[in-house]
Design an enzyme around this catalytic site. Structure first.
Site, PDB file in Angstrom:
ATOM      1  N   LYS A  19       0.840  -1.199   0.000  1.00  0.00           N
ATOM      2  CA  LYS A  19       0.000   0.000   0.000  1.00  0.00           C
ATOM      3  C   LYS A  19       0.876   1.250   0.000  1.00  0.00           C
ATOM      4  CE  LYS A  19      -3.201   2.517   3.023  1.00  0.00           C
ATOM      5  NZ  LYS A  19      -4.390   2.572   2.177  1.00  0.00           N
ATOM      6  N   ASN A 126     -15.135  -9.974   0.564  1.00  0.00           N
ATOM      7  CA  ASN A 126     -15.036  -8.514   0.567  1.00  0.00           C
ATOM      8  C   ASN A 126     -13.849  -8.047  -0.277  1.00  0.00           C
ATOM      9  OD1 ASN A 126     -15.512  -5.833   1.199  1.00  0.00           O
ATOM     10  ND2 ASN A 126     -14.822  -5.970   3.319  1.00  0.00           N
ATOM     11  N   TYR A 530      -7.276  -1.401   2.215  1.00  0.00           N
ATOM     12  CA  TYR A 530      -7.317  -2.585   3.060  1.00  0.00           C
ATOM     13  C   TYR A 530      -8.306  -2.373   4.214  1.00  0.00           C
ATOM     14  CZ  TYR A 530      -2.624  -2.992   0.883  1.00  0.00           C
ATOM     15  OH  TYR A 530      -1.566  -3.038   0.025  1.00  0.00           O
ATOM     16  N   GLU A 678     -24.841   2.323  -5.842  1.00  0.00           N
ATOM     17  CA  GLU A 678     -23.687   2.618  -6.710  1.00  0.00           C
ATOM     18  C   GLU A 678     -24.108   2.330  -8.149  1.00  0.00           C
ATOM     19  OE1 GLU A 678     -20.744   0.499  -9.151  1.00  0.00           O
ATOM     20  OE2 GLU A 678     -21.892  -0.601  -7.649  1.00  0.00           O
ATOM     21  N   HIS A 706     -14.119   6.065  -6.635  1.00  0.00           N
ATOM     22  CA  HIS A 706     -12.795   5.431  -6.588  1.00  0.00           C
ATOM     23  C   HIS A 706     -11.780   6.194  -7.392  1.00  0.00           C
ATOM     24  CE1 HIS A 706     -15.322   1.953  -5.422  1.00  0.00           C
ATOM     25  NE2 HIS A 706     -14.427   1.997  -4.476  1.00  0.00           N
TER      26      HIS A 706
END
Ligand code: 39S
Ligand code: ZN
Length: 768
Positions: A19, A126, A530, A678, A706
């Site tokens: 990340k 997820n 995350y 969405e 996003h």
């Protein structure tokens, strides 16, 4: 010798190294060389860890800088022209497809403005993958060598790996037609795609790979006949002398209904998930040819509980009894991508409870121990088995797992508790009386940018470096700023922005009894984002209000309606690591009762719009149609209604859904007053129809949260016009796709301003 196998290891790094470096690279603060270097180090670390633990079959190509399906799209040249036309370096095209890219022209390069591809749930997890999108001009070819490079990289370290690749049928079935090509059924591209897979497999073999783990996870879904038929075509084509041996790999479910499709395929073996569906053993065995291997997925890749060795060994032995030890592999049920990297960094969990867990690193060892037990004999691992038995017994008898007050309250649930007082029309009338909500009401989904500042402050608070009062003051200032901002932009129903929340599920987990939470148990959700799923270890109850203070404060500083924000029972359940010793339904009911108290307390505090998010409700839907699925829909819907039905008619209940293929009937059954969904990436015009039967009010997401890209006002106007051709204007809300926590302030402000301006234009055109 029964071999041990791992299907995939988390790639994020024990300290979230992936990340950090990717986000630094995107921000222009890290070079591409640095990015690649960190990737390489992570791979090396993971391989060595598995090697040292004694794993026989270690995966490669389980690494990705964003998503393994997006890797394949780039590798196979499934790159729509809107990305390829910029001729960016491959890694930048890759990230542009994953997250969109908008940047001004420079001396050396033209301006770039492109949205991301659609992102969707990976089965019932997820994790989110980037959906392969097949445009008219798609021309499959091998556009790189990532799987081969990574195989060779491991080989250079002296580690022989088994590359992992998602197979052609799943790759196509998980994809969709691009907007210029809507009549296309992706599976019809199979014959064009196969030569490219064949070329890839041949190159892997040349590089020294003897076996490839070819993932066909769609085998756990209900498949149309032409997709079932595609297996024969695909694998008869691929299994040639030039290809390595293939282990056809499935996970997360039941492959029995598709067994006919894979019977007799020329593959070296089959992997199935026997954690989820132990009952499929006999049927899977029955289709294996005498030389085919059975890979027994027995260490759960989706949860954090220690494997019960005694049971696992018994199960593997029953498989051995059926096919013989030389044909059995002991494996993780799926990739370990869905579990945190290591328990070693958890210092705060009590040692009593920590002893119940196994994260990815610990699971690797579990696989090895089970394989050894069934090969050499249980005596060879006697100490490990004894310790495991002790830990399993301790958990079973712990007082944490059974709270009589909670159990009694759950048994007292009545059907009336899950019904609002009046039908929607009456509620709406009551809401109109005291909530000032115009036509085309604008709102957001709840969160505002979680800036570095906020995270650093919270981190200091967690570490005890600042006091609770200081932290509270800081949060109040943030809320004030967010409220003022929304008033300036002209939004109608405001939110407090959730600066006090680390995550929409973990936050609640930390406030509820029965939960355990980690300090470093990160799991990749998508790209560089995350989560730290909290762990439901015992019966759940609410010791005190969880969100009332912040929502009440926010409402006190504005005249506009303030929306209280909660995560629904199913979402709290799905995005936690659930218990495996009581049913999911029981856990959802316990959560629903805790949330019901919270909803009622918000109302009592003067917050009359309350959103209870259920983005995970679809993800929890059993993967196949049938009784189990019908049953789930019943109790999931009931749990949401139980949480939200304690309020007066005049209190407006909202709910929100994202990143999954929803069933409009399930949404309808929740009977929320307003739902937001969405929608901005749904570019097939027929999708607009999808919720047209929704009887209450609805907001179809108008921009992708996003991406840092700012849609111009005209884009909003055009999109709203499209929607208005199907939905009555009286029912329509104006909102983004989802919460804004991952965005920066600059683009948040610009996008919301354009959205509000567009709404105002419609409002004006109606009132004249
Ligand atoms: N699942 C969950 N659980 N939650 C969701 O919101 C969603 N949304 C959908 C579907 N599934 C979900 C999409 N998935 C994030 C994660 C998942 C998402 C969407 C967004 C997200 O923003 N994650 C954050 C991230 O990856 C982490 C959020 C978090 O827990 O960056 N933050 C903590 C906090 O804010 C810890 C932050 C942190 O890194 O307190 N702290 C630093 C540290 O610990 C210290 C501060 C610093 O120096 O930055 O080192
Ligand atoms: Zn959302």
């Amino acid at each position: 010798m029964v071999q041990s196998a791992v299907l995939g290891f988390p790639r994020i790094g024990a300290q979230r190294e992936l990340k950090k470096v990717t986000e630094a690279y995107w921000a222009g603060k890290s070079s591409v060389e640095e990015l690649f270097k960190v990737g390489k180090e992570l791979r090396e670390k993971n391989w060595k860890l598995q090697k040292e633990a004694g794993v026989d079959i270690i995966p490669s190509n389980d690494f990705s800088f964003y998503d393994q399906i997006l890797d394949l799209s780039l590798l196979f040249n499934v790159v729509p022209e809107r990305y390829s036309k910029y001729n960016l370096p491959a890694i930048d095209t890759f990230f542009a497809m994953g997250r969109g890219l908008q940047r001004p022209a420079t001396d050396s390069s033209p301006a770039v403005d492109v949205t991301a591809l659609e992102m969707v749930k990976w089965f019932d997890s997820n994790y989110h993958y980037v959906r392969p999108t097949f445009s008219k001009g798609v021309e499959f070819k091998l556009n790189g060598s990532k799987p081969i490079d990574e195989f060779l990289e491991a080989k250079a370290l002296g580690i022989h790996t088994r590359p992992v690749i998602v197979g052609p049928v799943s790759y196509l079935f998980l994809g969709k037609a691009d907007k210029d090509n809507l009549e296309l059924e992706p599976i019809t591209l199979l014959e064009k795609l196969l030569p490219v897979y064949a070329e890839l497999l041949a190159k892997l073999k040349e590089a020294g790979a003897d076996t490839v783990q070819i993932d066909e996870p769609v085998l756990v879904l209900d498949l149309p006949a032409e997709v079932q038929a595609a297996y024969k075509t695909a694998y008869e084509y691929l299994a040639t002398a030039a290809a390595p041996k293939l282990i056809l790999t499935t996970y997360f479910g039941d492959i029995r209904p598709n067994l006919a499709a894979i019977t007799g395929l020329p593959v070296a073996g089959v992997h199935a998930d026997f954690v989820r569906v132990p009952e499929q053993l006999d049927d899977v065995v029955s289709i294996l040819a005498p030389e085919q291997t059975l890979s027994v997925g027995i260490v759960n890749g989706r949860n954090i509980w220690k494997t019960d060795f005694a049971k696992a060994i018994e199960f593997v032995n029953s498989a051995i009894a059926k096919v013989g030890a030389e044909r059995v592999i002991v494996a993780t049920s799926s990739s370990l991508l869905h579990t945190p990297v290591t328990l070693a960094s958890e210092k705060k969990i009590s040692s009593e409870i920590k002893d119940w867990f196994a994260f990815a690193t610990e699971k690797v060892t579990e696989v090895v121990i089970i394989a050894k037990a069934v090969t050499v004999g249980v005596e060879s691992v006697a100490d490990e088995l004894a310790a495991n038995a002790k830990s399993i017994a301790a958990r079973g008898s712990s007082s944490i797992t059974n709270d009589t007050a909670v159990r009694e309250r759950v048994s007292g649930i009545t059907p009336e508790m899950a019904k609002r007082k009046s039908p929607f029309a009456d509620r709406l009338a009551a809401q109109k009386k005291h909530l000032d909500i115009p036509l085309f009401p604008t709102t957001t989904i709840g969160s505002f940018p979680q800036t570095k500042d906020i995270r650093v402050f919270r981190n200091k608070f967690t570490k005890g470096e600042i006091s609770a009062e200081e932290y509270e003051k800081f949060i109040e200032k943030e809320i004030e700023m967010v409220v003022k901002f929304q008033e300036e932009v002209g939004l109608d129903v405001l939110v407090h922005g959730e600066p006090e929340r680390n995550d929409m599920v973990q936050y609640f987990g930390e406030k509820l009894n029965g939960y355990v939470f980690t300090s470093n148990g990160w799991v990749q959700s998508y790209g560089s984002r995350y989560v730290r799923p909290p762990i439901i270890a015992g019966d759940v109850s609410r010791p005190a209000p969880m969100t009332v203070k912040e929502s009440k404060f926010a409402q006190s500083i504005t005249k506009k309606p303030m929306k209280g924000m909660l995560s629904g029972p199913i979402t709290c359940l799905r995005w936690s690591f659930p218990r495996d010793d009581i049913s999911a339904q029981m856990q959802a009911e316990q959560l629903a009762l805790a949330l019901r108290d919270e909803v009622n307390d918000l109302e009592a505090a003067g917050v009359y719009v309350i959103q209870v998010d259920e983005p995970a409700i679809r993800e929890g839907l059993p993967l196949r149609a049938g009784a189990e699925r019908d049953d789930y829909v019943k109790w999931a819907v009931e749990s949401f209604r139980l949480a939200t039905s304690g309020v007066e008619d005049g209190t407006q209940i909202h709910s929100h859904f994202c990143y999954s293929d929803l069933d409009p009937n399930h949404i309808k059954a929740l009977d929320a007053d307003v739902v937001s969904i969405e929608f901005s990436k749904k570019d097939d015009p027929k999708y607009i129809q999808e919720f047209s039967e929704y009887p209450n009010h609805i907001g179809l997401g108008l921009f992708d949260i996003h991406s840092p890209r700012v849609p111009p006002k005209e884009e909003f106007v055009a999109r709203i016009n499209d929607i208005l051709s199907v939905y009555p204007k009286e029912n329509l809300w104006i909102n983004p796709d989802c919460g804004l926590k991952t965005r920066g302030w600059a683009e948040t402000k610009a996008s919301l301003q354009n959205m509000v301006d567009a709404a105002k234009e419609f409002r004006a055109s109606v009132s004249v």
